[in-house]
Design an enzyme around this catalytic site. Structure first.
Site, PDB file in Angstrom:
ATOM      1  N   ASP A   1       0.825  -1.199   0.000  1.00 57.45           N
ATOM      2  CA  ASP A   1       0.000   0.000   0.000  1.00 57.45           C
ATOM      3  C   ASP A   1       0.871   1.265   0.000  1.00 57.45           C
ATOM      4  O   ASP A   1       1.871   1.330   0.712  1.00 57.45           O
ATOM      5  CB  ASP A   1      -0.859  -0.042   1.278  1.00 57.45           C
ATOM      6  CG  ASP A   1      -1.961   0.986   1.296  1.00 57.45           C
ATOM      7  OD1 ASP A   1      -2.829   0.945   0.420  1.00 57.45           O
ATOM      8  OD2 ASP A   1      -1.959   1.835   2.214  1.00 57.45           O
TER       9      ASP A   1
ATOM     10  N   GLU B   1      14.531 -14.146   0.787  1.00 53.00           N
ATOM     11  CA  GLU B   1      14.893 -15.237   1.705  1.00 53.00           C
ATOM     12  C   GLU B   1      14.019 -16.464   1.422  1.00 53.00           C
ATOM     13  O   GLU B   1      14.271 -17.544   1.926  1.00 53.00           O
ATOM     14  CB  GLU B   1      14.665 -14.807   3.164  1.00 53.00           C
ATOM     15  CG  GLU B   1      15.586 -13.688   3.628  1.00 53.00           C
ATOM     16  CD  GLU B   1      15.111 -13.061   4.947  1.00 53.00           C
ATOM     17  OE1 GLU B   1      14.194 -13.607   5.604  1.00 53.00           O
ATOM     18  OE2 GLU B   1      15.656 -11.998   5.300  1.00 53.00           O
TER      19      GLU B   1
HETATM   20  C1  GLC Z   1      -4.238   3.038  -0.579  1.00 58.65           C
HETATM   21  C2  GLC Z   1      -5.442   2.152  -0.500  1.00 58.65           C
HETATM   22  C3  GLC Z   1      -6.601   2.976  -0.093  1.00 58.65           C
HETATM   23  C4  GLC Z   1      -6.320   3.572   1.266  1.00 58.65           C
HETATM   24  C5  GLC Z   1      -5.026   4.352   1.255  1.00 58.65           C
HETATM   25  C6  GLC Z   1      -4.545   4.619   2.644  1.00 58.65           C
HETATM   26  O1  GLC Z   1      -4.346   3.963  -1.581  1.00 58.65           O
HETATM   27  O2  GLC Z   1      -5.623   1.474  -1.697  1.00 58.65           O
HETATM   28  O3  GLC Z   1      -7.790   2.254  -0.077  1.00 58.65           O
HETATM   29  O4  GLC Z   1      -7.361   4.417   1.648  1.00 58.65           O
HETATM   30  O5  GLC Z   1      -3.993   3.633   0.641  1.00 58.65           O
HETATM   31  O6  GLC Z   1      -4.080   3.435   3.237  1.00 58.65           O
END
Ligand code: GLC
Length: 548
Positions: free
Chosen positions: A209, A262
């Protein structure tokens, strides 16, 4: 000698949004038991792997992207035992499991942030997050002018343990999502251990993310222009942004990669919204990510010239660093492509569509999105699908304010309605409660009546349905190993309004606008145009796959 192709280089990866896929306990919120029961349907669809949006312990302030314990499952979704059962079933079906890692920020309820709040300014605990003194005579002004992606300022002031107003902490997203300080070694060690925890449990990899946001420019300089978007840049060529795509983030990429290395055969895909493919490609250089989402492709409309350009740029850009491209049209943050493509002018990504907005042309959305998918799934490289798109599922575009959950809605006081419309529980059976999402009829977001028409059981085995189209495309893609193939443009088969390419013995022909075109001879492998065999001409907004 060519090296053996890795599974992820050509994989079709299906995104499960756990809240909305299938609900086993009937409380209106999807869960792991429900998902496990429905996994057979994914095996029959023909995908290679699933990526799960977060199901970790979380106060759910941002639908699970606010994690309070990275090594446990939130009770909303089940237990670690339920995860293991799901993983075992997926593995037996030949489906790999990828989980979502959220390293840019945690929940404010995470033990580390709670400890930071209790500790003194400049303590090691505070240093794991981005605490700063405020500006102004008594620190009453935020340390800089950055705004949150969800709207409002990106800083929140805390009350110190002595009861007085004190420092501020940075949150690029909601105030419940404090950003980690990725210059701190303890943060890096913490995430090494989180990665190993899930790798040891048997996951095939991670979707990472906000992979472009972890490094912040030294001194946290003010922004010239706040755009509250995931790239933050209006002009693709403008100078570096202070928190998106900083060079220092590549060291973090390499650190994650060294942990994955790893293990055997694991992969990670970065969510890096960068303005150009050239910049995106830096994320997948040797020793960094295996893949990155090709958001430039997602943002390209159904337009002959633009698609040709983005495909060329992708193959050249990623090819230059030795990485295959990925392709994607929908996910849980953007307007579903069945709806997006029903507009002439697409509403801004992330803002969503509400009841008072102009509504899409549903028929056009269906027609164009099916064609766009058939164009995409013929391309070499990996592809990502978002749950429900195999049904042609549109966005819920008329959710009433009282049901909204996305922090964007609250932080902008409803001005941007946010992303709930693409996150609505998906329909399985047209005549069951909640269209088969569960047995009780409960649903954390309301489903529109139209979802009945899109239910999986109304499409299963029906010639010409979107579900059967996806199955067919995925089957042919696999049979001809198109994921590992090579794209060759075939202008000899195209006309002014159409585009043709060859990949591993398959000709993909797309007619964009205007009059119908005649088709080259050859065995018809797949078609978006249901009655094609009778007509033998390809209408506009249709795609056909022919064996050469
Ligand atoms: C990313 C995710 C989204 C979330 C954001 C904060 O963009 O896909 O859904 O709100 O990160 O974590």
């Amino acid at each position: 000698m060519p090296t053996e192709a890795k599974w992820w280089q050509s994989a079709v990866i299906y995104q499960i949004y756990p809240r909305s896929f299938a609900d086993g306990d009937g409380d209106g919120m999807g869960d792991l038991k429900g998902i496990t029961q429905r996994l057979d349907s994914l095996a029959s669809l023909g995908i290679d792997a699933v990526w799960f949006s977060p199901f970790f312990r979380s106060p759910q302030k941002d639908a699970g992207y606010d994690v309070s314990d990275y090594k446990d499952i939130d009770p909303l979704f089940g237990t670690l035992g339920d995860f293991d059962t799901m993983l075992e079933k997926a593995t037996s079906l030949g489906i790999r499991v990828i989980v979502d890692l959220v390293p840019n920020h945690s929940s404010d309820q995470h033990a580390l942030f709670q400890a930071a709040l209790k500790a003194a300014p400049n303590s090691p605990e505070r240093d794991m997050y981005m605490f700063r003194d405020g500006k102004g005579d008594s620190g009453e002004l935020a340390p800089n002018n950055w705004e949150s992606v969800f709207g409002g300022q990106a800083w929140t002031r805390i009350t110190e343990p002595n009861g007085e107003l004190g420092q501020w902490y940075l949150h690029i997203f909601d105030s419940s999502q404090p950003d980690f300080n990725w210059e701190n070694e303890a943060v890096k060690l913490e995430f090494d251990s989180v990665l190993r925890f899930w790798l040891d449990r048997g996951v095939a990899g991670f979707r990472i993310d906000v992979a472009h946001g972890m490094a912040k420019a030294p001194g946290l300089p003010d922004l010239k222009q706040n755009l509250s978007t995931m790239t933050g840049l209006e002009d693709k060529n403008s100078q570096a942004h202070p928190f998106w795509g900083q060079d220092a983030v590549h060291d973090i990429n390499r650190r994650f990669r060294s942990v994955l290395d790893e293990y055997d055969d694991r992969a990670m895909c970065g969510e890096a919204w960068l303005p150009t493919i050239e910049k995106m490609a830096k994320w997948v250089r040797p020793g960094e990510y295996h893949q990155t989402f090709n958001f430039n492709y997602l943002e390209t409309p159904w337009d002959k010239a633009k698609l040709e350009t983005v495909v060329n740029e992708s193959l050249i850009g990623f090819g230059a660093v030795g990485a295959p491209s990925t392709w994607v049209l929908s996910n849980h943050d953007v307007i579903r492509h069945a709806t997006r493509m029903g507009y002439d002018k697409v509403p801004k990504q992330g803002d969503g569509i509400g009841p008072n907005y102009p509504q899409p042309d549903e028929a056009k959305g269906q027609r164009v999105s099916r064609a766009a998918t058939a164009f995409m799934l013929g391309l070499p490289g990996g592809a990502y699908l978002y749950q429900g798109e195999e049904l042609g599922l549109p966005e819920h575009t008329t959710i009433e304010a009282k049901y909204r959950e996305d922090p964007t809605f609250f932080r902008t006081k409803g001005e941007r309605v946010g992303r709930d419309g693409c996150r609505v529980p998906i329909p399985w059976e047209a005549h069951e409660p909640a269209f088969g999402f569960n047995k009780t009829g409960e649903s954390w977001l309301p489903q529109p009546a139209s979802y009945q028409r899109y239910a999986r059981d109304t499409q299963e085995g029906i010639a010409g349905s979107t579900l059967e189209l996806y199955k067919r495309l995925l089957k042919v893609r696999k049979e001809f190993d198109m994921g590992n193939g090579e794209l060759i443009w075939a202008p000899e088969h195209a006309s002014e309004n159409s585009l043709a390419y060859k990949n591993n013995g398959v000709l993909v022909l797309a007619n964009f606008t205007g009059s119908a075109i005649s088709m080259p001879a050859g065995e018809l492998l797949a078609t978006t145009q249901h009655d094609l065999l009778v007509e033998e001409v390809l209408e506009h907004d249709q795609v056909v796959w022919i064996k050469l």
